[in-house]
Write an enzyme that holds these catalytic residues in place. Structure first.
Site: not given
Ligand code: MYA
Length: 556
Positions: A275-277, A311, A556
């Site tokens: 969460n909180f990415l 999520t 959350l």
């Molecule tokens: C076993 C353990 C595993 C642990 C990990 C499990 C997975 C966890 C996954 C994370 C769960 C997080 C749950 C939450 O917190 S969801 C809440 C996300 N946060 C926000 O929306 C806050 C405002 N936005 C931002 O801070 C940025 O726009 C974020 C950080 C979201 C993207 O930064 P930016 O806009 O600068 O993009 P980029 O150029 O760096 O990167 C582009 C790539 O990133 C993919 N992307 C974009 N948004 C998301 C997203 N929400 N989940 C997963 N992937 C995402 C996108 O499809 C593309 O990949 P691809 O399409 O080319 O393939």
């Protein structure tokens, strides 16, 4: 978590737009030029800004609806269109003006875009579901996600044998983080027992976290909230991952995980909940999100945790379920003033205020705030209730205490409100409980109303669920949720939000919740599962009582 700032859908405004487009506008109707809506002379710049934002939002919705009506085959307003769509030149120009991202997709593969449109209903487009759910990016375009152990879109609905996608060899997991991908920045593990570092995460999220499509509202998780959410039982410091600018030490990105035991149908997984990415606005679109995700993945693998749940409002490969947001106004006038709630055509402000009025007192006999002494009884009830869902967390009593009992030491500002029903006729047995948490949203650029105070429905359970009598369950949940609304109003909340998970479709309509334009997609990392019902009809996007019993996880 609510990864999407969802706002109520203004169905009427879009109806008007179509009429307008067809030359049938009702001059007395819900129109931007009506005296009710126009900012008064001498209105504050904030009021003008909010008004302008509202206007922009309505205009965009109107254009989308008018365009949808013209593109999609007649009669597809409430069900999925089946005939293929062929775009005319004018429609193409209009569509690309509204959504420039589609232009590149169309140039690359026109048939794919037309095919995508033919699968949508006007309802999808109207409610904004299509805008965020549309998948103009296929697997091949998800440069990062196509390399990850997640299901592909094309496989998402196929029946599968449930289980891990990839076997992880612990010996091959690097013990150290690689150097941060961009020069001038470096990894930092945050110590959230340190007030100052907690405050830094708060500041980053407050200015850079999730906003609605029109950038009118942004989630504002309080530092009490973050302290509660990030330090759940079993929390690990090394799963609180930051990125700092090397010279200024400024925190510019964050991602977190907490450990959870998650049951997906009959299998229980030792999981992390991610969460909180968040990435600072100035560092967006630089492919840093994958870097953060890979690092949190590595740190989970190091701990022998090979699955995760997360999520997002956006569509990624590929959700295991999708729920929809619903909103119930508690302070309609304020919600209207900040541009969150529309004034439906044919209604008046007074009528809207009266519609959402609530009694001062609750009605359920034996209802009282939950205390620490109730933890075991609540755990027992919650466990039995959640065992009926396809996907749910397996709670320990420590977790129930943490998540449900307000503790001033963890949350100087109250974050969670929980109530139990003690039945005097059954020797004081706890028969029901419900809870909600506080998550404010900043109203961007509004000094009169800088925030909206939103209550989010959290966990609940009732003995009535085990009677097998759906009518009785509906009645009981309506009674409990009505009281939850009364209590939230008393605690000065402006709106009460709920998703379509658990048994929520049984009371959303009766309790005057309105459909929002946001949805929440649930994802599992490195786990293949058959689709889990999210309480919505995928064709109409309406809450659907026949699709309950799937999602039992409230994030959350
Ligand atoms: C076993 C353990 C595993 C642990 C990990 C499990 C997975 C966890 C996954 C994370 C769960 C997080 C749950 C939450 O917190 S969801 C809440 C996300 N946060 C926000 O929306 C806050 C405002 N936005 C931002 O801070 C940025 O726009 C974020 C950080 C979201 C993207 O930064 P930016 O806009 O600068 O993009 P980029 O150029 O760096 O990167 C582009 C790539 O990133 C993919 N992307 C974009 N948004 C998301 C997203 N929400 N989940 C997963 N992937 C995402 C996108 O499809 C593309 O990949 P691809 O399409 O080319 O393939």
């Amino acid at each position: 978590m609510p990864q999407e700032v969802s706002v109520p859908v203004d169905e009427q405004a879009t109806e008007d737009a179509v009429k307008e487009a067809l030359g049938q506008a009702d001059p007395a109707g819900h129109d931007e030029s009506s005296g009710d809506e126009a900012p008064a002379d001498g209105a504050s710049p904030d009021a003008v800004a909010t008004e302008a934002a509202k206007k922009k939002k309505r205009k965009k919705r109107s254009k989308v609806k008018a365009l949808a009506e013209s593109i999609l085959p007649a009669g597809s307003s409430s069900s999925t269109a089946e005939k293929p769509v062929r775009l005319t030149e004018t429609q193409k120009q209009q569509l690309f003006a509204l959504n420039p991202a589609l232009k590149a997709d169309y140039e690359e593969d026109p048939q794919k875009v037309e095919q995508m449109l033919s699968k949508l209903s006007i309802a999808d487009i109207l409610t904004g579901m299509a805008a965020s759910q549309r998948n103009t990016k296929d697997m091949a375009s998800h440069k990062f996600w196509q390399t990850q152990p997640v299901p592909k879109f094309e496989d998402a609905m196929k029946p599968v044998e449930e289980g891990p996608i990839k076997v992880i060899d612990p010996a091959r997991v690097p013990k150290e983080a690689p150097p941060f991908a961009v020069q001038g920045f470096e990894w930092d593990t945050l110590d959230l027992t340190d007030e100052g570092q907690l405050q830094e995460v708060y500041e980053l999220l407050t200015h850079h976290y999730v906003e609605d499509d029109e950038a009118m509202f942004r989630f504002n998780y309080s530092s009490s909230f973050l302290n509660w959410a990030l330090k759940a039982p079993g929390w690990r410091k090394d799963w609180h991952i930051g990125v700092r600018a090397t010279t200024s030490r400024r925190l510019v990105a964050f991602i977190s995980g907490i450990p959870v035991s998650l049951r997906v149908r009959k299998n229980t997984l030792s999981c992390s909940e991610i969460n909180f990415l968040c990435i600072h606005k100035k560092l967006r679109s630089k492919r840093l999100a994958p870097v953060l995700i890979q690092e949190v993945t590595r740190r989970c693998y190091v701990q022998g945790v090979y699955q995760a749940i997360y999520t997002a409002g956006i569509l990624l490969p590929a959700p295991v379920s999708t729920c929809r947001y619903f909103h119930r106004s508690l302070n309609w006038e304020k919600l209207y003033e900040v541009g969150f709630s529309p004034l439906p055509a044919g209604s008046t402000k007074q009528r809207q205020i009266a519609r959402y009025k609530l009694p001062k007192e609750t009605e359920t006999p034996g209802l009282r705030p939950m205390e620490t002494k109730d933890v075991d009884a609540v755990l027992d009830l919650l466990k039995r209730y959640l065992s009926r869902m396809d996907m749910a967390q397996e709670f320990s009593s420590e977790e129930v205490a943490h998540w449900l009992v307000h503790d001033e030491k963890i949350c100087p500002e109250q974050v969670v409100w929980s109530y139990v029903v003690e039945d005097a006729n059954q020797g004081g047995k706890l028969t029901d409980f419900f809870s909600f948490y506080c998550l404010e949203s900043t109203v961007i650029g509004n000094t009169k109303h800088p925030t909206i105070r939103a209550a989010y429905l959290f966990y609940y359970a009732t003995e009535t669920a085990f009677t097998g009598d759906q009518k009785a369950l509906k009645e009981r949940l309506n009674g409990l949720m009505h009281d939850a609304l009364v209590l939230a109003k008393k605690a000065n909340f402006d709106v009460f939000n709920a998703l379509t998970l658990l048994h929520n479709p049984l009371f959303l309509e009766d309790q005057k919740f309105g459909a929002g334009d946001g949805q929440l997609n649930y994802y599992l990392y490195n786990y293949r599962a058959n689709y889990i019902q999210g309480g919505v009809d995928p064709k109409t996007n309406k809450a659907d009582e026949s699709r309950m019993g799937g999602v039992g996880v409230v994030m959350l």
